[in-house]
Design an enzyme around this catalytic site. Structure first.
Site, short mmCIF file in Angstrom:
data_model
loop_
_atom_site.label_atom_id
_atom_site.label_comp_id
_atom_site.label_asym_id
_atom_site.label_seq_id
_atom_site.Cartn_x
_atom_site.Cartn_y
_atom_site.Cartn_z
N ARG A 78 22.85 -63.04 23.95
CA ARG A 78 23.33 -64.77 24.72
C ARG A 78 22.69 -65.76 23.70
O ARG A 78 21.86 -65.57 23.02
CB ARG A 78 22.40 -64.59 25.82
N HIS A 79 23.50 -66.95 24.04
CA HIS A 79 23.28 -68.01 23.18
C HIS A 79 21.72 -68.60 23.45
O HIS A 79 21.11 -68.11 24.42
CB HIS A 79 24.43 -69.15 23.67
N HIS A 115 27.65 -65.02 26.15
CA HIS A 115 26.92 -65.56 27.43
C HIS A 115 26.00 -64.34 27.78
O HIS A 115 26.32 -63.25 27.62
CB HIS A 115 27.92 -66.08 28.32
#
Length: 642
Positions: free
Chosen positions: A383-384, A569
């Site tokens: 995920r970011h 995401h």
């Protein structure tokens, strides 16, 4: 001596306390609480909330609920009567519970332990609960030894339900028992009890995916219904306010950083209503503590999903065999918060909520030690990093841009500069950057990959700026910045249903990202162009898109390298890995629950099983990344006070 006897004879006998139907007789438990100065309504509430048999548990409940805004709420608890198995049959059923959950994930049956429902939920005032338990006792006494064991059960399956149905003649006997209890409860406790009128059964599974039917049916056929069993008549209660809430269990302690946050104690349960989540920021949920009755915000990665019945209280458990005596009452079903004991310890073996498997567990780090392991095709998905709009609120743009659209940094955690956007700074509203700490998170992951001697051959990322920036800083940590280019793949964007408004974000084109010194491959042709993305797509469309793009990325990487990194995401960790393992997609509700628990830079790893095209989740080559919150501080407001 005679005078002495005459004196004693004149002592007036103590008047026996009359039995009043409106008074609950908790005996010394209630008397002790009243003598300590607790109001009667609170003392009764504490006793029924803890099972009514343990003064210490009731005291602890009262002290922990001293700030509970509903402490004096007259709303009664909700009660239900079940027949619950014990002995060898319970072992068989608990094994089915565990294996079905491991093989196919949680379905609706897992919310409540194995049971036969004898009556519907009904309410009973706190001061009538003792009379209600007496009604159950007298009913069981009447029926003891009249129900043959084991009960005749028959397996039934359909496309959405699997259960063990009680043979019709015996079902009528159990319904007569339930009817007698209803009559006794009305007479003694002045409550209305509705006996169960449908076919009596033990539910094994329902509301599961159709593709899981063969596996669940095969497991159900291994249950030996002729196994020895003493069925117990058990009276449970629950807090009616939270009947339609999701139940979460606290895994880690948390000390509130702000007034609207909730203190967390491991072992406590949290009731969460989906309706109340609209105002919560990403990564946070709003819930109410079972242990204190207080409500507030809490970090969602500090809790795990639990089962609905984990918070229920036992008020009476009675064997139906002639030789058995009444079993203990006065505990929560999970046995975690109060002192009472359940009738058998086997219940805990399947009531304990299993941890989420498969995604970013704090496993021991494994490092490749042989050439064979290095040659395997590997996929990393993460995920970011930390988002600007989550940390500084949705109005950060108005605070950081002047009337001419110039960016002004107002906090050390804000980046010193931002890429220019051809559509203007308002495009940041739907496509925000990461914070300085988000960049640090990403670099730490890159450095850890480098230290574990992990090579990354290709990097693909969602078109969201936060994902591109995260990928850039991971490459910096790997010391591959400028050497490995980032391939921006629109097909990796999150579920578009989660995008507010009627249009998708206006992402920065690859050429402009490259001009802003981000290592983007401007020659890359996406597998899923932006033009194919639809606003408010269905869950099935999103899952299918993610699976399709992941397969094509892996096929593309197979001929050119061994390791692919996808930076996207929270939803990508599940959507990009589940189906390549040969597993069916989860339901949308279960999918959302998993995704909500994935933190910034949550990282998972998959390996291909030989050349089979089937993948499995494995230990990541790096340690997990955990850190605490750091709330805003204004020295003027805090230190310059009158």
């Amino acid at each position: 001596m005679a005078a002495k006897e005459e004196l004693y004879a004149k002592v007036t006998p103590r008047r026996q306390r009359q039995s009043r139907p409106s008074t609950v007789k908790h005996g010394s438990a209630l008397d002790v609480l009243l003598s300590m100065g607790f109001p009667k309504t609170r003392a009764l509430k504490a006793l029924v909330s803890t099972g009514g048999k343990n003064v210490q548990a009731a005291c602890d409940w009262l002290f922990s609920h001293v700030d509970d805004p509903f402490l004096d709420d007259p709303l009664p608890r909700e009660y239900v009567l079940y027949m619950r198995p014990s002995g060898p049959l319970l072992q068989q059923l608990s094994h089915f519970w565990q294996q079905s959950r491991l093989s196919c994930g949680k379905n609706k049956a897992h919310n409540i332990f194995p049971h036969i429902t004898l009556c519907q939920f009904f309410m009973c005032a706190d001061d009538k609960v003792e009379a209600l338990t007496e009604a159950l006792q007298s009913t069981v006494t009447k029926w003891k030894g009249r129900i043959p064991m084991p009960l005749p059960l028959e397996l039934y399956t359909s496309s959405t339900f699997i259960g063990l149905f009680v043979e019709e003649q015996m079902a009528e006997v159990l319904k007569s028992l339930a009817s007698d209890f209803a009559t006794e409860a009305t007479a003694k406790a002045d409550v209305h009890v509705e006996p169960h009128k449908k076919q009596l059964h033990v539910t094994l599974a329902y509301h599961f995916q159709t593709s899981h039917l063969p596996v669940l049916e095969k497991l159900a056929k291994t249950v030996d219904v002729s196994s020895g069993c003493d069925w117990l008549a058990v009276l449970f209660s629950r807090d009616i306010r939270f009947a339609n809430h999701e139940t979460l269990q606290v895994m880690y302690p948390y000390v509130p950083q702000n007034d609207d946050e909730l203190e967390l104690m491991p072992g406590d349960f949290i009731f969460m209503s989906p309706v109340e989540q609209s105002s919560a920021s990403e990564g946070w949920v709003y819930g109410t503590s079972l242990a204190t009755g207080l409500s507030g915000l809490l970090p969602e990665n500090y809790v795990n999903r639990a089962d609905e019945s984990d918070t229920w209280v036992v008020h009476g458990s009675h064997s139906m065999l002639t030789c058995a005596s009444p079993l203990n009452s006065g505990s929560t079903v999970a046995g975690l918060l109060f002192d009472g004991q359940l009738s058998d310890s086997l219940l805990d073996s399947f009531m304990a909520p299993p941890g989420l498997t498969g995604l970013c567990p704090p496993m021991q780090v494994s490092r490749p030690t042989s050439q064979s392991s290095l040659s395997k095709m590997r996929l990393f998905v993460c995920r970011h990093g930390e988002r600007m709009d989550v940390v500084f609120g949705k109005h950060w743009i108005t605070q950081c841009f002047d009337s001419k659209g110039r960016y002004i940094r107002s906090n050390l955690n804000m980046p010193s500069s931002l890429p220019a956007r051809s559509g203007g700074h308002r495009d940041y509203d739907k496509d925000c950057p990461i914070t300085v700490f988000g960049s640090t998170q990403a670099r730490l992951v890159g450095e850890a990959l480098s230290e574990s001697h992990t090579t990354v051959d290709f990097v693909y990322c969602s078109p969201s700026l936060r994902c591109v920036q995260t990928a850039q800083h991971i490459l910096q940590g790997l010391q591959l910045e400028g050497k490995t280019k980032i391939r921006v793949e629109p097909g990796l964007f999150e579920w578009t249903k989660w995008v507010s408004g009627t249009c998708l974000p206006a992402w920065i084109p690859p050429a402009e990202l490259a001009a802003a010194n981000l290592s983007v491959d401007t020659t890359y042709r996406p597998h899923f162009p932006i033009s194919k993305l639809a606003v408010s797509e269905s869950y099935d469309t999103y899952i299918s898109r993610s699976f399709q793009v992941t397969r094509e990325i892996l096929a593309e990487g197979k001929t050119l390298g061994n390791t692919v990194l996808i930076v996207a995401h929270a939803s990508s960790l599940e959507a990009c890995t589940r189906q390549i393992q040969g597993l069916s997609p989860q339901s949308a509700k279960d999918f959302v629950q998993v995704v909500r628990k994935i933190p910034y830079l949550g990282f998972c790893a998959c390996e291909e099983l030989g050349e089979t095209g089937v993948w499995q989740l494995v230990d990541p080559p790096i340690l997990p990344l955990t850190h605490g919150p750091n709330h805003s501080f204004n020295w003027r407001e805090m230190l310059m006070q009158d």
